[in-house]
Design a protein around this motif. Structure first.
Motif, PDB file in Angstrom:
ATOM      1  N   ARG B  95       0.819  -1.202   0.000  1.00  0.00           N
ATOM      2  CA  ARG B  95       0.000   0.000   0.000  1.00  0.00           C
ATOM      3  C   ARG B  95       0.861   1.264   0.000  1.00  0.00           C
ATOM      4  O   ARG B  95       0.415   2.315  -0.429  1.00  0.00           O
ATOM      5  N   ILE B  96       2.079   1.168   0.522  1.00  0.00           N
ATOM      6  CA  ILE B  96       3.028   2.269   0.402  1.00  0.00           C
ATOM      7  C   ILE B  96       4.294   1.708  -0.239  1.00  0.00           C
ATOM      8  O   ILE B  96       4.884   0.766   0.279  1.00  0.00           O
ATOM      9  N   ALA B  97       4.677   2.251  -1.371  1.00  0.00           N
ATOM     10  CA  ALA B  97       5.879   1.761  -2.036  1.00  0.00           C
ATOM     11  C   ALA B  97       6.930   2.857  -2.029  1.00  0.00           C
ATOM     12  O   ALA B  97       6.617   4.025  -1.836  1.00  0.00           O
ATOM     13  N   MET B  98       8.168   2.446  -2.230  1.00  0.00           N
ATOM     14  CA  MET B  98       9.241   3.433  -2.204  1.00  0.00           C
ATOM     15  C   MET B  98      10.159   3.229  -3.403  1.00  0.00           C
ATOM     16  O   MET B  98      10.420   2.103  -3.828  1.00  0.00           O
ATOM     17  N   ILE B  99      10.629   4.334  -3.953  1.00  0.00           N
ATOM     18  CA  ILE B  99      11.626   4.294  -5.030  1.00  0.00           C
ATOM     19  C   ILE B  99      12.866   4.992  -4.503  1.00  0.00           C
ATOM     20  O   ILE B  99      12.769   6.057  -3.910  1.00  0.00           O
ATOM     21  N   PHE B 100      14.020   4.373  -4.741  1.00  0.00           N
ATOM     22  CA  PHE B 100      15.254   4.894  -4.152  1.00  0.00           C
ATOM     23  C   PHE B 100      16.021   5.770  -5.125  1.00  0.00           C
ATOM     24  O   PHE B 100      15.762   5.804  -6.312  1.00  0.00           O
ATOM     25  N   ALA B 168      12.640  -0.236 -11.169  1.00  0.00           N
ATOM     26  CA  ALA B 168      12.341   0.046  -9.756  1.00  0.00           C
ATOM     27  C   ALA B 168      10.953   0.679  -9.626  1.00  0.00           C
ATOM     28  O   ALA B 168      10.191   0.345  -8.706  1.00  0.00           O
ATOM     29  N   ILE B 169      10.614   1.565 -10.551  1.00  0.00           N
ATOM     30  CA  ILE B 169       9.291   2.177 -10.509  1.00  0.00           C
ATOM     31  C   ILE B 169       8.224   1.118 -10.792  1.00  0.00           C
ATOM     32  O   ILE B 169       7.189   1.071 -10.123  1.00  0.00           O
ATOM     33  N   ALA B 170       8.515   0.244 -11.751  1.00  0.00           N
ATOM     34  CA  ALA B 170       7.568  -0.832 -12.058  1.00  0.00           C
ATOM     35  C   ALA B 170       7.337  -1.696 -10.821  1.00  0.00           C
ATOM     36  O   ALA B 170       6.206  -2.093 -10.524  1.00  0.00           O
ATOM     37  N   LEU B 198       9.874  11.656 -14.961  1.00  0.00           N
ATOM     38  CA  LEU B 198       8.958  12.582 -14.287  1.00  0.00           C
ATOM     39  C   LEU B 198       7.588  12.550 -14.939  1.00  0.00           C
ATOM     40  O   LEU B 198       6.561  12.438 -14.277  1.00  0.00           O
ATOM     41  N   TYR B 199       7.604  12.619 -16.256  1.00  0.00           N
ATOM     42  CA  TYR B 199       6.359  12.657 -17.002  1.00  0.00           C
ATOM     43  C   TYR B 199       5.551  11.390 -16.742  1.00  0.00           C
ATOM     44  O   TYR B 199       4.348  11.443 -16.470  1.00  0.00           O
ATOM     45  N   GLU B 200       6.254  10.250 -16.785  1.00  0.00           N
ATOM     46  CA  GLU B 200       5.541   8.988 -16.631  1.00  0.00           C
ATOM     47  C   GLU B 200       4.985   8.800 -15.223  1.00  0.00           C
ATOM     48  O   GLU B 200       3.854   8.345 -15.047  1.00  0.00           O
ATOM     49  N   VAL B 201       5.788   9.191 -14.246  1.00  0.00           N
ATOM     50  CA  VAL B 201       5.322   9.031 -12.868  1.00  0.00           C
ATOM     51  C   VAL B 201       4.097   9.904 -12.623  1.00  0.00           C
ATOM     52  O   VAL B 201       3.091   9.469 -12.038  1.00  0.00           O
ATOM     53  N   GLN B 202       4.164  11.127 -13.136  1.00  0.00           N
ATOM     54  CA  GLN B 202       3.047  12.041 -12.967  1.00  0.00           C
ATOM     55  C   GLN B 202       1.779  11.464 -13.607  1.00  0.00           C
ATOM     56  O   GLN B 202       0.697  11.477 -13.024  1.00  0.00           O
ATOM     57  N   LYS B 203       1.966  10.921 -14.807  1.00  0.00           N
ATOM     58  CA  LYS B 203       0.833  10.355 -15.554  1.00  0.00           C
ATOM     59  C   LYS B 203       0.241   9.167 -14.784  1.00  0.00           C
ATOM     60  O   LYS B 203      -0.974   9.067 -14.602  1.00  0.00           O
ATOM     61  N   LEU B 204       1.149   8.289 -14.282  1.00  0.00           N
ATOM     62  CA  LEU B 204       0.675   7.100 -13.581  1.00  0.00           C
ATOM     63  C   LEU B 204      -0.087   7.473 -12.321  1.00  0.00           C
ATOM     64  O   LEU B 204      -1.102   6.868 -11.990  1.00  0.00           O
ATOM     65  N   CYS B 205       0.418   8.494 -11.614  1.00  0.00           N
ATOM     66  CA  CYS B 205      -0.254   8.894 -10.389  1.00  0.00           C
ATOM     67  C   CYS B 205      -1.641   9.446 -10.707  1.00  0.00           C
ATOM     68  O   CYS B 205      -2.604   9.179  -9.997  1.00  0.00           O
ATOM     69  N   ARG B 206      -1.705  10.206 -11.757  1.00  0.00           N
ATOM     70  CA  ARG B 206      -2.993  10.777 -12.125  1.00  0.00           C
ATOM     71  C   ARG B 206      -3.975   9.671 -12.524  1.00  0.00           C
ATOM     72  O   ARG B 206      -5.133   9.680 -12.132  1.00  0.00           O
TER      73      ARG B 206
END
Lengths: 325, 329
Positions: B95-100, B168-170, B198-206
């Motif tokens: 439920r909480i993930a982390m990227i280093f 790592a993001i995957a 940045l673009y992809e992370v933002q998109k995925l979060c949205r």
């Protein structure tokens, strides 16, 4: 890979050749076997006949090339003492040594890795400090003294275990070994523990150091951040990484145990190669000494090769190729 | 977890201290913030300001001699502080993930990518290895890794830095977490790769409604990404507020100094502005404002007591008794 192997084999031949020269010279320097082999009462004629029969009348370099030519045919000479091929003598004793060294290696791994893991995971615990202190003791005790103590305590005072010989030999799957009978097992315990102790101490220290270092890595924290159980993090992520240094050391240790079981074999009268080499040194039985040392060199070469191949299996980053020097 | 109306994460007065031989290091000393569902929070600060430790504290991954000594970390209403390890483990990576930060170091070098992804799924869901592999493949596809089937069988060293960070993001996305803590995930990457990620992370979060804490020292990164921003200094928040307001019209002199240190914001040829002095040692912080010794506006009273975090303008908090009010429009 193929190039690596071919090159490696060629290097091995060179190493063997160089070693044969050193061994030959070294053995020659130890003393003249004639003095021991021929009875002092013998007259000059008998002496000379014997010397000629053993080929000792010829110059050293000639003796060496005769040896080389024969070695190429797989003949490492005949024992002066037993008048049997040196190789056969060695092979007869080899199973006993392998059995002892193998048991010792397994023992040191079975004891060393878990204790090292524990000490690495809980460095502050009193038990860990005890383990580390113990490992220093195990490391520092001289094998011969430790062996004598074992005999005194477990064989003489307590009478639990036999102290000499190999015991009854059993056959299992066509392999003859004393590990397959209870009596044989009882005989192998003391010498194997004696041989294993120093190695177990080394493996404990190595494992602990590896664990301490690996635990600090980001990938361990990341593995924990993935929600893996402690067991999985240690058992897979940590262990796989510390296997790399362990394999190197254990490989060399195996070779060392086989080659230098001499002391332990002498103390426990274990009929292995070590005892053979001691006897042949005492009797200046040159062919046996040379053959034995050549076998040991070969053993180290083979084990190093196995370690290198294992490396590439354990660590995917390792490619078997030559480093251009 | 539907029906919970409050913020996804609410951190109240978090204190994480390290008990070293030389003394107590107050790495995080009373930090509070919250993030709503699907929102992005930028946590900004210099090295050693405590921003990474804040991230690790949320996941309960602070290593000894450090520990959370005070405060609350409410995740969907549940306080994570002092939860048993097993409960935290069930939340971590699920439920909480982390990227280093450093993608070269976060993947285990001796394990294949599929092993490292499948275990992350199976740690939380009792699914077959085949199903887990399927999910791993989908996740790799989502972060834009070509031919994921093939890549699953590869080892980390066969990937470039940017690709490893995508992996790592995957992995972070595998279990559809409600919150992702990204600890400087683009710092070690090329600028172009950084932009893509940045673009992809933002998109995925949205798309997924995942909340995101983006820890960075790079103001230009949060400028285009975050909704709100928290600036940390010496273990405490210095300023927080909506990202545009804070970056355009900072209240705290430290924030202003940080912004002045960004090269692109200076006129060519003029010397780069810098904050004089060094970050104070976290072991012996001054009595008053920790920034006072480096602050151009500091006066005697700044050194007497630590200023409280105060709402100086609506929605905008700063820990300063002489904020830059003159800049505010």
């Amino acid at each position: 890979m193929t190039v690596f192997m071919v090159r490696r084999l060629m290097q091995s031949v060179v190493v063997l050749l160089v070693m044969s020269v050193i061994v030959f010279l070294g053995v020659f320097a130890i003393g003249n076997p004639v003095d021991i082999l021929i009875s002092p009462d013998a007259d000059q004629l008998e002496r000379e006949r014997a010397i000629r029969a053993l080929g000792l009348d010829r110059p050293l370099w000639e003796q060496y090339f005769v040896f080389l030519a024969n070695a190429a045919k797989g003949d490492l000479g005949r024992s002066f003492v037993f008048n049997e091929p040196a190789l056969r003598l060695i092979f007869e004793r080899m199973p006993a040594t392998l059995e002892l060294a193998g048991t010792a290696v397994v023992l040191s791994l079975v004891v060393g890795i878990p204790l090292g893991l524990y000490a690495g995971l809980k460095p502050q615990a009193a038990t860990s400090k005890g383990i580390m202190a113990g490992s220093i003791v195990g490391f520092s005790l001289p094998t011969f003294w430790q062996g004598l103590m074992f005999i005194m305590v477990f064989a003489v005072m307590l009478g639990w275990l036999p102290s000499t010989g190999r015991g009854q030999i059993g056959t299992f799957l066509g392999i003859r070994s004393s590990l397959f009978t209870l009596d044989g097992l009882a005989h192998v315990i003391l010498p194997a523990v004696n041989l294993a102790l120093g190695n177990a101490a080394l493996i404990i220290r190595l494992t602990r150091a590896g664990v301490r270092e690996t635990l600090l890595q980001d990938y361990i924290k990341f593995a924990r951040a993935k929600g893996l159980s402690h067991r999985r993090v240690v058992g897979v992520h940590v262990l796989r990484n510390i296997l790399i240094p362990l394999v190197t050391v254990v490989g060399l240790e195996i070779a060392g145990l086989i080659a230098f079981a001499v002391v332990t074999e002498s103390i426990f009268a274990w009929p292995g190669m070590g005892k053979l080499i001691i006897d042949s040194i005492n009797q200046l039985d040159r062919p046996v000494m040379v053959a034995y040392l050549m076998m040991i060199v070969l053993l180290f070469i083979v084990i190093n090769l196995i370690v290198d191949v294992l490396y590439s299996v354990i660590d995917p980053r390792v490619r078997l190729q030559d480093v251009k020097g | 977890m539907t029906g919970f109306a409050g913020p996804t994460l609410e951190v109240r007065d978090l204190k994480t201290h390290f008990f070293t031989r030389g003394g107590v290091v107050k790495a995080v000393d009373g930090v509070s913030f919250e993030i709503g569902k699907g929102r992005i929070l930028g946590l900004v600060g210099e090295s050693g300001s405590g921003k990474s430790i804040t991230g690790f504290s949320i996941l309960g991954l602070v290593d000894p001699p450090g520990r959370v000594v005070e405060g609350e970390i409410r995740f969907k209403g549940e306080n994570l502080v002092d939860q048993p390890e097993e409960r935290l483990r069930a939340i971590r990576g699920n439920r909480i993930a982390m990227i280093f930060q450093d993608p070269m170091m976060t993947l285990n070098p001796v394990l294949r990518i599929d092993t490292q992804m499948i275990e992350a799924v199976q740690a939380h869901h009792s699914v077959s290895a085949d199903d887990a592999r399927q999910r791993a493949r989908d996740a790799l596809g989502r972060v834009g890794i070509p031919s994921p089937d093939e890549r699953l069988k590869a080892y980390p060293h066969q990937f470039s830095g940017g690709m490893r960070q995508r992996v790592a993001i995957a992995i972070a996305l595998l279990n559809n977490p409600e919150l992702i803590i990204a600890d400087e995930p683009t710092t070690a990457l090329d600028v172009t790769i950084q932009g893509q990620i940045l673009y992809e992370v933002q998109k995925l979060c949205r798309e997924t409604g995942t909340s995101l804490i983006w820890i960075t020292h790079d103001l230009s990164v949060v400028a285009g990404l975050a909704d709100r921003i928290c600036v940390m200094y010496a273990g405490k928040l210095a300023e927080s507020g909506p990202v545009d307001d804070v970056l355009d019209r900072p209240l705290h002199p430290y924030t202003k100094g940080l912004l002045g240190s960004v090269p692109s914001r200076n006129r060519r040829g003029s010397p780069l502005a810098q904050i004089p002095g060094m970050t104070p040692s976290l072991m012996s912080l001054p009595d008053g404002c920790a920034f006072a010794d480096r602050c151009p506006r500091a006066q005697g009273d700044c050194r007497q007591a630590v200023p409280p975090m105060a709402e100086i303008l609506p929605g905008r908090l700063a820990r300063c008794i002489r904020p830059h009010l003159e800049d505010q429009a």
